[in-house]
Structures are given as C-alpha cells and as structure tokens.
Design a protein around this motif. Structure first.
Motif, PDB file in Angstrom:
ATOM      1  N   ALA A  38       0.566   2.854  -9.028  1.00  0.00           N
ATOM      2  CA  ALA A  38       0.637   1.711  -8.756  1.00  0.00           C
ATOM      3  C   ALA A  38       0.721   0.665  -9.956  1.00  0.00           C
ATOM      4  O   ALA A  38       1.421  -0.085  -9.656  1.00  0.00           O
ATOM      5  N   VAL A  61       1.015  -1.024   0.374  1.00  0.00           N
ATOM      6  CA  VAL A  61      -0.124  -0.037  -0.230  1.00  0.00           C
ATOM      7  C   VAL A  61       0.839   0.758   0.040  1.00  0.00           C
ATOM      8  O   VAL A  61       1.249   1.262   1.282  1.00  0.00           O
ATOM      9  N   MET A 101      -8.575  -3.805  -1.764  1.00  0.00           N
ATOM     10  CA  MET A 101      -7.234  -4.704  -2.168  1.00  0.00           C
ATOM     11  C   MET A 101      -7.471  -6.280  -0.751  1.00  0.00           C
ATOM     12  O   MET A 101      -7.354  -7.608  -0.537  1.00  0.00           O
ATOM     13  N   CYS A 149      -1.565  -0.687  -4.327  1.00  0.00           N
ATOM     14  CA  CYS A 149      -2.151  -0.125  -4.188  1.00  0.00           C
ATOM     15  C   CYS A 149      -2.037   0.971  -3.930  1.00  0.00           C
ATOM     16  O   CYS A 149      -0.604   1.773  -3.618  1.00  0.00           O
ATOM     17  N   ASP A 150      -2.466   2.323  -4.516  1.00  0.00           N
ATOM     18  CA  ASP A 150      -1.868   3.532  -4.418  1.00  0.00           C
ATOM     19  C   ASP A 150      -3.000   4.336  -5.130  1.00  0.00           C
ATOM     20  O   ASP A 150      -3.808   4.332  -6.046  1.00  0.00           O
ATOM     21  N   TYR A 193      -4.681  -1.787  -7.501  1.00  0.00           N
ATOM     22  CA  TYR A 193      -5.569  -1.033  -6.058  1.00  0.00           C
ATOM     23  C   TYR A 193      -5.610   0.985  -5.917  1.00  0.00           C
ATOM     24  O   TYR A 193      -4.812   1.154  -6.322  1.00  0.00           O
ATOM     25  N   ASP A 244      -8.314   1.281  -3.883  1.00  0.00           N
ATOM     26  CA  ASP A 244      -8.379   1.216  -2.106  1.00  0.00           C
ATOM     27  C   ASP A 244      -7.489   0.777  -1.825  1.00  0.00           C
ATOM     28  O   ASP A 244      -7.802  -1.132  -1.887  1.00  0.00           O
ATOM     29  N   TYR A 245      -7.286   0.097  -0.386  1.00  0.00           N
ATOM     30  CA  TYR A 245      -6.290  -0.846   0.428  1.00  0.00           C
ATOM     31  C   TYR A 245      -7.883  -1.625   0.996  1.00  0.00           C
ATOM     32  O   TYR A 245      -7.424  -2.578   0.965  1.00  0.00           O
TER      33      TYR A 245
END
Length: 340
Positions: free
Chosen positions: A42, A9, A60, A35-36, A54, A56-57
C-alpha cells in the motif's frame, strides 16, 4: 470543481496496472487512501499516487471522507468489504467475480440499494473497443439472429500477473473459491450475455485442474451453454495457454459471422453470406502483458457524476456469477444445470 475522493482496498496487480493509474488519469477524482494488509504494498502505491496508507479497511472507512471505493482484493473478501463500504455511504466498484456466492451478491446489491449508492462490477470486456464495435454491428440487424457462438479467454496463468507470483491467492481455493472460471470465464459469461442481450439458461461443463501443481482450483474449463432466446455455444477459460493469450469470440449469425479478436490488426471482422467482408481496426485488446485503458474507472466515475446506473450493475455481476457457479455445479454433478 471538487474532486471525488477515492479509496482503494487491495494493492495487488489489478490496482497497480488498472485502478490506480486510471483513477490518476481521470481529472474528476483524487486518490486519498490505499489499504492492504501488506502495508509495504500500500505504501508503494501511496508514494506514487499520493494518499494515506491503511492496513485495515474498516479503519480507512471510519477515518476518511470518501466518495467511492474500489474493492481489489481476493474473491472471498469482495462481499464483506463492498457491503461495509456501501453501508458507510460510499459508491462501490468491485472487481470480478463480484462475490463467492449468489447470497453474498444479493447482500451486496441490497446494501447498495439501502444506502442509495452505486454498485458497479469491473467486467471490462464489454467496454473494450472490439466488443463495443461487435455490439454495434449486431444492433444494425442485417446479420440476423445469432445461432451459435464460441468465446474463449486463456493465458498462461496468473503466476506472471499476480503480485505474489506462484504463491498467489489465485491458487488458494479457500480465498479464490474458483480458478480460471472466476478469473477469465466470468468475463466471457458477462460478455456473451451483453453481446446477445440474453441470459444463459442451461450449462454443461468440464471444470478441471489439468496442469497447475499444488492447487485445488481449476485451471481449465469448457462449457456448453444455451441462451434464453435459443442460441447455443461454448465458453472456454484456461490458465494453460502457454504459447500466448487468446481472447476471441465468434458469433455465427443467420447472414454471416462476426470474428472478434482473431486478427492482430483488424480486431473485428464481419464476413457476410453475400460475400462482402468488413474489417475494423478499433484498437488492440488489453492483455496481461499489454495493458490498455480499460474504461472501467471512467465509466464508474461518469455514473457517479451523472447519477445514472453503472455500465455493469450489481445485478449484471450476479447474473454472470451465477453462470460460473452453475458451471461448477455441472462439473461436480456431471449433469446439465438450469440457471434461473
């Protein structure tokens, strides 16, 4: 052997130069997701190392069957993302400083404990070969007690390191919380605690913004510290060492001095009061401009595979964070602050 499934992330410079390549170098893992909020960033990581992308973490964490997560975001987001990952059952490697407050750090530690997962904080200084060698020399014991010390970490600032340059989050107080002290000072607080096997119990500090423009975060700090066993010393963190990086530590002992990072060839020099000198070429210190293998990722993976405590625990991260928070308090109140 089934490989550990890793999600990362945050896809800024710490992922680009450390986490992603070091995971890729470890045969026991596979990076399966990046994720970013900056999806393009990302995507670039995924194109190089594989894995899904992704923004949104939480998405993910819900979609991917992960074993472990690296949290490589701005400081403010360390705690909520680490807690969410731990609650999802994933081991967590969080960048430093581990949180924006002691309360957040405690919540991170509790979440990991409740879920039975490992929480490690990315303090790479204690894993660097020069610092490992200095610790080895200290443990021999012939130098006696460390009486005083000075430790410094400075470079020209995060402008050339951060993926966002001068617009970097490092300069945004609402999400960075702290500047040079959170970027560099916390590393040296952790290092001196580990080298001396001791805790900082009192601190007096100047924490200032001397030269960086359009920011409220500190670019320089100088601290005087007292350790629990009686040693006293200074810690310096700076983003205005424009001539070049300094990552050096001197330990003045009863029977000599250990010089770390003061010589470009011999990273550890031991000068004894009896006139003898030992020099050790154990490998260059990692710098922003000269990246070396940090050992953090391999140590984290080893801890997971062997089900053993990590090299830098959540409690370690919190104790080093408390030193930084106390320095900020000292600077604001212009008083000596005790650390409990």
């Amino acid at each position: 052997m089934t490989k550990l499934r890793i999600g990362i992330v945050g896809c800024g410079s710490i992922t680009k130069y450390r986490h992603a390549p070091e995971y890729a170098h470890n045969d026991a893992v596979e990076i399966v997701a990046f994720c970013d909020p900056n999806v393009e960033r990302a995507t670039l990581m995924a194109e190089e190392y594989g894995g899904k992308v992704y923004a949104d973490y939480l998405e993910m964490f819900h979609n991917e069957e992960l074993d472990a997560v690296s949290v490589c975001t701005p400081n403010l987001y360390h705690a909520p993302i680490s807690i969410a990952a731990a609650r999802a059952g994933f081991h967590v490697l969080c960048e430093k400083p581990m949180a924006a407050s002691e309360a957040d750090a405690l919540r991170m530690i509790a979440a990991a404990k409740d879920s039975g997962v490992i929480l490690m904080v990315g303090h790479n200084q204690r894993l660097m070969p020069a610092h490992q060698k200095a610790k080895e020399v200290l443990l021999v014991g012939d130098l006696g007690k460390v009486l005083t010390f000075r430790t410094a970490f400075g470079h020209p600032g995060p402008e050339s390191w951060s993926a966002d340059g001068k617009e970097s989050w490092f300069f945004q107080k609402d999400i960075a919380i702290v500047g040079a002290m959170g970027d560099l000072g916390v590393h040296k607080a952790d290092l001196i605690r580990w080298l001396l096997d001791d805790e900082v119990v009192e601190i007096s500090a100047f924490v200032e913004t001397l030269h960086k423009e359009d920011t409220e975060v500190d670019d320089n700090a100088i601290c005087i510290m007292r350790m629990g066993k009686g040693s006293i010393g200074t810690l310096t963190a700076s983003w205005t060492y424009y001539k070049g990086e300094d990552n050096s530590t001197l330990l003045y002992c009863e029977n000599g001095v250990i010089k770390i990072g003061t010589d470009p060839v011999d990273q550890v020099i031991v000068e004894r009061t009896d006139g003898t000198i030992d020099k050790y070429d154990v490998g260059a210190m990692s710098t922003n401009t000269g990246q070396t293998h940090s050992g953090v990722i391999d140590s984290f993976i080893y801890s997971i595979l062997t089900n053993t405590p990590p090299a830098i625990t959540g409690e370690d991260g919190m104790k080093s964070l408390k030193v930084i928070l106390a320095a900020l308090e000292s600077a604001a109140s212009k008083t000596l602050v005790s650390i409990h």
